[in-house]
Write a protein that holds these residues in place. Structure first.
Motif, PDB file in Angstrom:
ATOM      1  N   PRO A 133     115.486  25.615 -45.521  1.00  0.00           N
ATOM      2  CA  PRO A 133     113.537  25.723 -44.518  1.00  0.00           C
ATOM      3  C   PRO A 133     113.979  26.928 -43.717  1.00  0.00           C
ATOM      4  N   TRP A 134     112.659  27.722 -43.809  1.00  0.00           N
ATOM      5  CA  TRP A 134     112.609  28.978 -42.877  1.00  0.00           C
ATOM      6  C   TRP A 134     112.122  28.522 -41.638  1.00  0.00           C
ATOM      7  N   ARG A 135     112.407  29.073 -40.392  1.00  0.00           N
ATOM      8  CA  ARG A 135     111.445  28.467 -39.383  1.00  0.00           C
ATOM      9  C   ARG A 135     111.717  29.758 -38.591  1.00  0.00           C
ATOM     10  N   GLN A 154     104.287  36.420 -45.185  1.00  0.00           N
ATOM     11  CA  GLN A 154     104.934  37.200 -45.433  1.00  0.00           C
ATOM     12  C   GLN A 154     105.400  37.388 -46.410  1.00  0.00           C
ATOM     13  N   GLY A 155     105.690  37.673 -47.698  1.00  0.00           N
ATOM     14  CA  GLY A 155     106.949  37.378 -48.574  1.00  0.00           C
ATOM     15  C   GLY A 155     106.888  36.192 -49.069  1.00  0.00           C
ATOM     16  N   LEU A 156     105.817  36.094 -49.943  1.00  0.00           N
ATOM     17  CA  LEU A 156     105.937  34.549 -50.553  1.00  0.00           C
ATOM     18  C   LEU A 156     105.887  34.594 -51.871  1.00  0.00           C
ATOM     19  N   ILE A 157     106.756  33.561 -52.321  1.00  0.00           N
ATOM     20  CA  ILE A 157     106.509  33.899 -53.959  1.00  0.00           C
ATOM     21  C   ILE A 157     105.325  33.756 -54.784  1.00  0.00           C
ATOM     22  N   GLY A 197      96.411  37.361 -49.558  1.00  0.00           N
ATOM     23  CA  GLY A 197      96.868  38.796 -49.889  1.00  0.00           C
ATOM     24  C   GLY A 197      97.964  39.208 -50.268  1.00  0.00           C
ATOM     25  N   ASN A 198      98.719  39.796 -51.259  1.00  0.00           N
ATOM     26  CA  ASN A 198      99.675  40.258 -51.530  1.00  0.00           C
ATOM     27  C   ASN A 198     100.810  39.692 -50.376  1.00  0.00           C
ATOM     28  N   SER A 199     100.304  38.464 -51.394  1.00  0.00           N
ATOM     29  CA  SER A 199     101.854  36.822 -50.638  1.00  0.00           C
ATOM     30  C   SER A 199     101.775  36.940 -49.926  1.00  0.00           C
ATOM     31  N   LEU A 224     101.811  20.328 -44.236  1.00  0.00           N
ATOM     32  CA  LEU A 224     100.031  21.051 -45.164  1.00  0.00           C
ATOM     33  C   LEU A 224     101.284  21.712 -46.148  1.00  0.00           C
ATOM     34  N   ALA A 225     100.372  21.474 -47.153  1.00  0.00           N
ATOM     35  CA  ALA A 225     100.642  22.651 -48.812  1.00  0.00           C
ATOM     36  C   ALA A 225     100.305  23.501 -48.573  1.00  0.00           C
ATOM     37  N   VAL A 226     100.677  24.342 -48.950  1.00  0.00           N
ATOM     38  CA  VAL A 226      99.955  26.324 -48.960  1.00  0.00           C
ATOM     39  C   VAL A 226     100.346  26.585 -50.304  1.00  0.00           C
ATOM     40  N   PRO A 227      99.246  26.766 -50.840  1.00  0.00           N
ATOM     41  CA  PRO A 227      99.887  26.868 -52.673  1.00  0.00           C
ATOM     42  C   PRO A 227      99.538  28.434 -52.854  1.00  0.00           C
ATOM     43  N   VAL A 228     100.013  29.115 -52.980  1.00  0.00           N
ATOM     44  CA  VAL A 228     100.180  30.826 -53.112  1.00  0.00           C
ATOM     45  C   VAL A 228      99.146  31.475 -54.685  1.00  0.00           C
ATOM     46  N   GLU A 229      98.528  31.702 -54.965  1.00  0.00           N
ATOM     47  CA  GLU A 229      98.544  32.245 -55.970  1.00  0.00           C
ATOM     48  C   GLU A 229      99.629  33.110 -56.829  1.00  0.00           C
ATOM     49  N   PRO A 230      99.060  32.841 -58.434  1.00  0.00           N
ATOM     50  CA  PRO A 230     100.387  33.840 -58.992  1.00  0.00           C
ATOM     51  C   PRO A 230      99.781  35.541 -59.024  1.00  0.00           C
ATOM     52  N   ASP A 231     100.489  36.622 -59.742  1.00  0.00           N
ATOM     53  CA  ASP A 231      99.997  37.470 -60.047  1.00  0.00           C
ATOM     54  C   ASP A 231      99.891  37.886 -61.204  1.00  0.00           C
TER      55      ASP A 231
END
Length: 1419
Positions: free
Chosen positions: A1167-1169, A1182-1185, A1136-1138, A1208-1215
């Motif tokens: 890329p972020w590491r 945290q802070g994913l778009i 939750g909360n991105s 690993l695919a990590v899809p973030v649910e839109p707001d």
């Protein structure tokens, strides 16, 4: 302008604990104040204190509610949060409910305490925390460094900040492309992977807590140059330009030049997305040049250019006609408009229009003449206007040249009386005219097409003369005719016969004349058998018989007759018959001197016969003999007749069905002779006895005796009938006599068979036998006795043998004979007889012995010993008494030993001989006093082998060989060396008898060799056992220790050194501990090896050594790391909360460091590491778009290697959307809402009408922007609307529900227009009255958009065209919308509104309601 209806929100707040109630005492003040201090937040719990900054970064506005009962005043204190230091204080009057704090630092957290002074000196306080808004960045710039990137730069604003948030928007699509969070110290950022030639908007937000301050900037990326520019003609007045890669330019500028006039013909500008354009109203057959440039904002880029021709126009009115000159044609045409380079005029021949001639003429010419064409040929002409690579042609009608008459005309009957075949060689033309005439009267007129070269006339008169004419036709022309005549075949004569009438030399022929059509008859007489022609007969048509004279008697003839008409004869009719034969002459019957046979003879008469028939009979016998013989037989013998009998003979000639007989002849048969006459010897050698058997008739017998060799009669004895034997005495012994007996019957005499007889001979005298000069022969001698003999018979019987004796013959004059091929060394019994005919004399006997045979294949062999020799020989044929074996020493030239052996011995041995010496042996066979010796053979004794053989290697390429000897040694030594592995010889050295050592040089390093030393004596040798030894090996070359990518493996590879080796030894050490981790021994052909089961992420040392025998040559040590292990079971759980919780299992093995990588596909270059602690098993991102797909991977580093998990695919649910608002109309609802942050692809709007009846179908729309218009709704109806955000990753957010109702609207009057009314907003209004007579059958309505003012009714082709074909292609009409008939519903609307041009279609080729072209008039 539509007004927004904002809902009224009422906030109901209940009474809270700690608030003073009316009528209570003052002693609760302190307690209320304490409770107020415990409630901290954005809004107070006692005074309802709130703080806002009203978008001012250096001020805070403090507001509160006046407590019940009022307050006497307020005290306010402000201090930095957590410092405890008072920064500002103030007081406010009793009626004040707000206060401003100024001069604060932007982006800073403050703590504010508000104290209210109440009655009874009570106070109540409330403390609240607040943060000032941060300052926006200064001097924000956005510059284009390339066509796919923008660089943002800014200066930091005053105050504090937690970081920056950068949001990059695509100006045209209003879509958010990038959302980046940066550290507070960052002042630049590069956006890459952008679309070329596009305008972008950047908003930089300074973040401080929950507050932010934003600044925006706009900029274009540089345009990209379009590629693959093509310019091709669409017609004679239009060119189609197409290109690729135009998406990187906001505007495209096209400029078309006429290269013929060097002027600009057309220029235009087009917005982004256009990939083709058609230039209209150009000049036909003209060369054009097209230039292309791209523009985006302030940037311009020159693109490629292309050239093309428009199609030329075809010539008009092309004609081909006859010219004045013979065999010539002239082509003419009208010059069309436009330009062309030249005309290509092709003359085509025949119906298949095969090219005959090509002529090029200038573009202004209008005619050309072709000379020397083929007569009677069809031609057409094709005139082609050529402009650049393109052509436009026109075809003329056909024209003909004048034809020639056919050649090689023939008229043949082909043997038919009713048919004529006309043929000719083909002439050029269109066809032929044919005319057939009989006696100058036409009987058949016809025409044939081209290609026919023959014609058959049927049903004609037999034997008639016809005329034939043929002419060639070519178009309007006809050639002069060709004429020819010929006859039909006549019919043959009927009922032809041939007969002899009893005549031997003539035949008469007769027939019946044919019905019509002949000029006479011709015939040929043939000999049937020989097929030789006899004569020809020709008579007139009125003849019906003819006589053929002077023929051969008894011969068969065939007459062939035919009717004649002109040069032709009818089919032949034939008849056959024989002439009468003549009887034979000279018939005789003679005796064959056989008692039972007679021979007949006769002469053949003139003429032919088929066969002779013979008839033989006797008056004394009833039986008759009949036989037939061939025509060439003139005699015959009758056998099996009765002896002494008279016979009569008659011969008859047969020819065909006719016969003729001769006179009779007579003769007698002979009597029989005596049988079984025999002559036998008498009791004495001087006597013969004669006997016989009588048969048949006859009188006395006469016995005649003669000597066989001289045939002279020496005795003549007459004996009466009935006597059957006679004794003849006083003859010579061993002589041969002949006896013959003569018998007589009638006029004939006959002798018996001659009988031969012998008198017995006398035996030979003085017989003796002695050995001959050879071992297999005996010489036999004797003396001859009185009288005669034919020869001698000799018999030899081997002593002690049960076999049959051997017999030999000798001539009558011989007195000795040598008997060969006897068994050597054997005694024989010899017996001898004199032989005369089948008779022998009494035998004479004697004995004799042959010489023995010498032994053969004598051999003297050495069994491998230095002191022994073996002697062998083959047993000689025959017999012997014993053997003498003698051994000689050639070294001392003396005889050493003599052995006497039994006659069956075949070998012997010699011992205690001198080693290494040469000897000779001889074997003698003995029979009585007779001897036979073998040839001498020689042999050597074996030498003694060397001893104490030693090998040593003084260097990598040499071996030293040394040995010792026993006794006297040997004649010489041989040193042989071989490579042990391959068996390849490397040395073969011959040394003298005094040598004791030898050095082998130029050997291969590290190679095992096998060495032996041989002592030689004569042909024999004695060798030491093979001794092996190795040369020193060379160390391995280029040793490499590699990590193959497996965490528990290391691979080693090396180069093979020069020379050989037994193998390699590998030792792997742990670098940290110095202990042995693994060892391996490998073959000599190995060049690599993989160590398994190692510790991941560890450093190892390796030693590789070459091994050869006891030698070991190591190479230098090499080191490397195993690759580290990666975590297993990587998983992600949305928090939750991105936020996203990443988990994994523990990492096995060792590693220097492990990192968690987060990759954004929208910005893959950055890329972020995050570095992980050892043993860490999870991490919270945290802070994913929202709405974006990320990929997460874990990597670990050990030494120079790193290993990573699969992404690993990590899809973030839109707001979800916010602030959804609804503006109702009578038949539509207008919706808008606040766009969701993050990557938003579109919004899903689900509309469902609320009704008490059955469920109403739901309408789902995908909207690209944050507003939507719901059309075609029912007035005064309630709808439930669900709005969801669709992310770029196709995930949908939680739906936001909204209840909305359409307004009440009076129904408009029915529309009865004949065309669709179109509103200014491009909305088509459909009413059921438009198709009232067909509305009940309509299933779908289609909306056609067109720019064609003359289009009356859409075609099926237009119904298949889409928006893509119109917007990017050349179609002026397309199907924009296809919707089901709304008027089928029970509560159907009176009209249906359909907007046109509302959808974003992109490059979709499906049916789509896309945007309309600018500056175009649509219907």
């Amino acid at each position: 302008m539509r007004s927004l209806l904002l809902p009224l929100l009422v906030l109901c707040v209940p009474r809270l604990p700690g608030t003073l109630a009316q009528g209570e005492g003052c002693n609760h003040t302190a307690q209320a104040g304490l409770e107020g201090q415990d409630a901290r937040g954005e809004r107070g719990t006692l005074l309802n204190v709130s703080v806002s900054d009203h978008d001012r970064s250096d001020s805070l506005l403090l507001s509160w509610d006046e407590p019940e009962g009022g307050a006497r005043g307020y005290f306010l204190a402000l201090s930095p949060l957590g410092s405890g230091m008072l920064l500002q204080n103030a007081s406010a009057g009793p009626n004040t409910t707000s206060f401003w704090f100024h001069g604060l630092t932007p982006g800073t957290h403050y703590e504010i305490e508000v104290t209210a002074m109440l009655a009874c000196r009570d106070t109540t306080s409330q403390t609240i925390t607040a943060q000032t808004s941060p300052s926006a960045v200064l001097n924000l710039t956005l510059s284009s460094s390339s066509s796919s990137s923008l660089r943002a730069a800014w200066a930091h604003g005053h105050g504090h900040r937690d970081g920056y948030s950068l949001a990059l928007w695509h100006s045209h699509s209003q879509s958010l492309l990038r959302n980046v969070s940066l550290l507070p110290s960052t002042s630049t950022f590069l956006f890459e992977g952008l679309q070329a030639g596009s305008e972008y908007a950047l908003k930089v937000s300074t973040l401080a807590g929950t507050r932010q301050a934003s600044t925006s900037a706009h900029q274009w990326t540089a345009p990209s140059i379009p590629t693959q520019l093509r310019l091709s003609p669409a017609s004679s007045t239009s060119l189609v330009a197409s290109w690729a890669g135009a998406a990187g330019a906001a505007w495209l500028h096209l400029e078309l030049h006429n290269l013929l006039t060097q002027k600009v013909s057309m220029s235009l500008s087009a917005r982004r997305g256009l990939s083709s354009y058609t230039f209209q109203h150009l000049h036909p057959g003209t060369h054009y040049w097209l230039g292309l440039s791209a523009t985006a904002g302030p940037y311009t880029a020159l693109g490629p250019n292309a050239t093309a021709w428009t199609y030329p126009l075809s010539p008009d009115n092309v004609t081909l006609s006859s010219a004045e000159e013979q065999n010539s044609l002239e082509a003419r045409w009208s010059v069309p408009g436009g330009h062309r380079d030249f005309y290509l005029v092709t003359l085509q021949e025949g119906q298949d229009s095969a090219p005959s001639r090509n002529i090029s003429v200038g573009g202004d010419n209008d005619h050309v003449t072709f000379h020397g064409l083929s007569p009677g040929q069809q031609y057409s002409v094709q005139v082609v206007a050529v402009a650049g690579p393109y052509r436009a042609s026109a075809q003329s009608s056909a024209a003909w040249t004048e034809p020639r008459a056919p050649s090689a005309v023939s008229l043949s009957s082909q043997g038919s009386p009713h048919r004529l075949l006309a043929s000719w060689e083909e002439a050029s033309g269109e066809g032929y005219l044919l005319l057939l005439s009989l006696a100058e009267h036409p009987v058949h007129n016809s025409s044939l097409p081209r290609g026919a070269t023959s014609f058959t006339y049927e049903g004609l008169h037999p034997g008639s003369l016809y005329s034939f004419e043929v002419s060639t036709v070519a178009g309007p022309y006809t050639s002069s005719p060709q004429c020819i005549s010929n006859w039909t075949y006549p019919l043959p004569p009927e009922q032809l016969t041939l007969s002899n009438g009893g005549h031997s030399t003539s035949l008469q022929a007769s027939w019946r004349a044919a019905s019509s059509g002949s000029t006479g008859y011709t015939g040929t007489l043939w000999e049937t058998k020989s097929q030789e022609q006899v004569r020809n007969v020709t008579v007139g048509s009125d003849w019906t018989n003819v006589t053929l004279e002077n023929l051969v008697p008894g011969r068969q003839y065939t007459l062939e007759m035919a009717a004649v008409a002109g040069p032709y004869r009818s089919p032949v009719r034939s008849a056959t018959d024989w002439t009468y034969p003549l009887a034979p002459s000279g018939v005789t019957l003679t005796n064959t001197r056989r008692p039972m046979g007679l021979s007949a003879f006769w002469d053949k008469a003139a003429g032919d016969v088929d066969q002779f028939h013979l008839q033989l009979y006797s008056k004394s016998h009833a039986a008759q003999r009949n036989t037939s013989v061939g025509p060439n037989t003139h005699n015959f013998t009758f056998l099996g007749l009765s002896p002494g009998t008279q016979y009569f003979l008659k011969v008859t000639v047969l020819a065909g069905p006719y016969r003729s007989s001769s006179h009779f002849a007579t003769e007698w048969t002979y009597p029989l002779s005596l049988a079984n006459v025999s002559v036998q010897p008498g009791r004495e050698p001087q006597e013969l006895r004669v006997s016989w058997v009588e048969s048949g008739g006859g009188r006395d017998h006469l016995v005649q005796l003669s000597v066989a060799e001289s045939l002279s009669i020496i005795r003549n004895v007459s004996v009466p009938r009935g006597v059957t034997q006679l004794a003849l005495q006083g003859l010579v012994p061993g002589s041969r006599y002949r006896v013959e007996i003569i018998s007589q019957a009638g006029p004939h005499r006959i002798s018996s068979q001659t009988a031969i007889g012998y008198t017995v001979p006398l035996a030979p005298r003085a017989l003796s036998a002695s050995p001959a000069s050879t071992a297999r022969a005996l010489a036999v001698h004797w003396e001859a006795a009185a009288g005669h003999r034919d020869g001698y018979l000799l018999s030899l019987l081997q002593e002690g043998s049960s076999a049959w004796p051997r017999n030999l013959e000798a001539g009558k004059d011989s007195t000795n004979v040598t008997v060969a091929q006897l068994e050597p060394g054997t005694c024989y019994l010899v017996r001898m007889w004199a032989v005369a005919g089948p008779y022998r004399s009494l035998p004479e006997n004697t004995t004799g012995c042959t010489v023995p045979a010498a032994p053969t294949n004598l051999s003297l062999t050495n069994p491998g010993s230095s002191s022994e020799l073996y002697t062998f020989w083959n047993e000689p044929p025959g017999r012997r008494d014993h053997y003498h074996v003698t051994l000689y020493s050639l070294s001392t030239q003396s005889r050493i030993q003599v052995q006497t052996l039994s006659p069956d011995a075949l070998n012997t041995s010699w011992t205690q001989l001198e080693a290494g010496s040469k000897f000779a042996v001889q074997v003698t066979a003995v029979k009585g006093s007779l001897e036979a010796s073998s040839i001498n053979v020689t042999q050597w004794t074996y030498p003694l082998a060397p001893v104490n053989l030693t090998l040593s290697s003084p260097s990598a390429s040499a071996l030293v060989v040394a040995w010792a000897v026993l006794g006297r040694g040997a004649e010489g030594f041989v040193v042989d060396a071989h490579e042990t592995a391959s068996g390849t010889p490397v040395g073969h050295t011959l040394l003298g008898g005094h040598a004791r050592s030898h050095i082998l040089r130029k050997l291969s390093p590290g190679t095992r060799y096998s060495v032996a030393v041989r002592a030689t004596a004569g042909p024999f040798h004695a060798s030491t056992p093979n001794l092996t030894h190795c040369t020193s090996p060379l160390p391995p070359a280029a040793v490499r220790l590699l990590s193959p990518g497996h965490p528990d493996r290391l691979s080693v590879a090396w180069g093979a050194p020069a020379g050989g080796r037994d193998g390699y030894s590998l030792t792997l050490y742990r670098a940290a501990l110095g202990t042995v981790a693994a060892t391996a021994s490998l073959g000599s052909d190995s060049h690599n090896f993989t160590f398994t089961g190692l510790a991941p992420g560890s450093k190892y040392l390796l030693e590789v050594a070459s091994v050869a025998g006891s030698f070991r040559a190591p190479a230098g040590n090499v080191s490397n790391w195993t690759s580290p292990s990666v975590p297993q079971n990587l998983s992600a759980v949305a928090e939750g909360n991105s936020s996203m919780l990443i988990s994994w299992d523990s990492v096995p093995g060792q590693q220097d460091e492990c990192q968690l990588w987060l990759r954004d596909p929208r910005n893959s270059s950055l890329p972020w590491r995050h570095s992980l602690a050892r043993g860490q098993g999870q991490h919270l991102l945290q802070g994913l778009i929202p709405g974006r797909n990320y990929s997460v991977s874990l990597s670990c580093v050990a030494g120079p290697y790193w290993s990573s998990t699969k992404p690993l695919a990590v899809p973030v649910e839109p707001d979800p959307v916010k602030d959804v608002q609804c503006l109702p109309e009578s038949r539509s609802l207008y919706l808008n809402w606040t766009s969701s942050p993050g990557d938003v692809e579109a919004y899903e709007v689900v509309t469902e009408r609320l009704s008490e009846g059955p469920p109403i179908s739901r309408l789902t729309m995908i909207i690209p922007s944050s507003e939507a218009s719901l059309e075609g709704l029912e007035p005064n109806s309630s709808y439930q609307i669900l709005v969801s955000t669709v992310g770029m990753n196709t995930l949908r957010s939680q739906a936001v529900a909204l209840l909305c109702s359409t307004a009440v609207e009076p129904l408009p009057p029915p529309l009865r227009a004949e065309v669709f009314p179109v509103e200014a907003s491009s909305t088509v209004i459909i009413s059921p009255e438009l198709f009232s007579e067909e509305n009940g059958q309509i299933e779908y309505y289609g909306v056609i958009a067109t720019t064609n003012d003359s289009l009356l009714r859409p075609t099926q082709e237009i119904m298949s065209s889409t928006w893509y074909d119109h917007y990017y292609g050349t179609e002026d009409s397309y199907l924009a919308v296809l919707l089901p008939n709304p008027f089928h519903q029970r509560s159907s609307p009176n009209t249906w509104r359909v907007p046109v041009g509302t959808e974003e279609c992109g490059h979709s080729r499906a049916t789509c309601n896309g945007k309309l072209k600018a500056n175009e008039q649509y219907r």
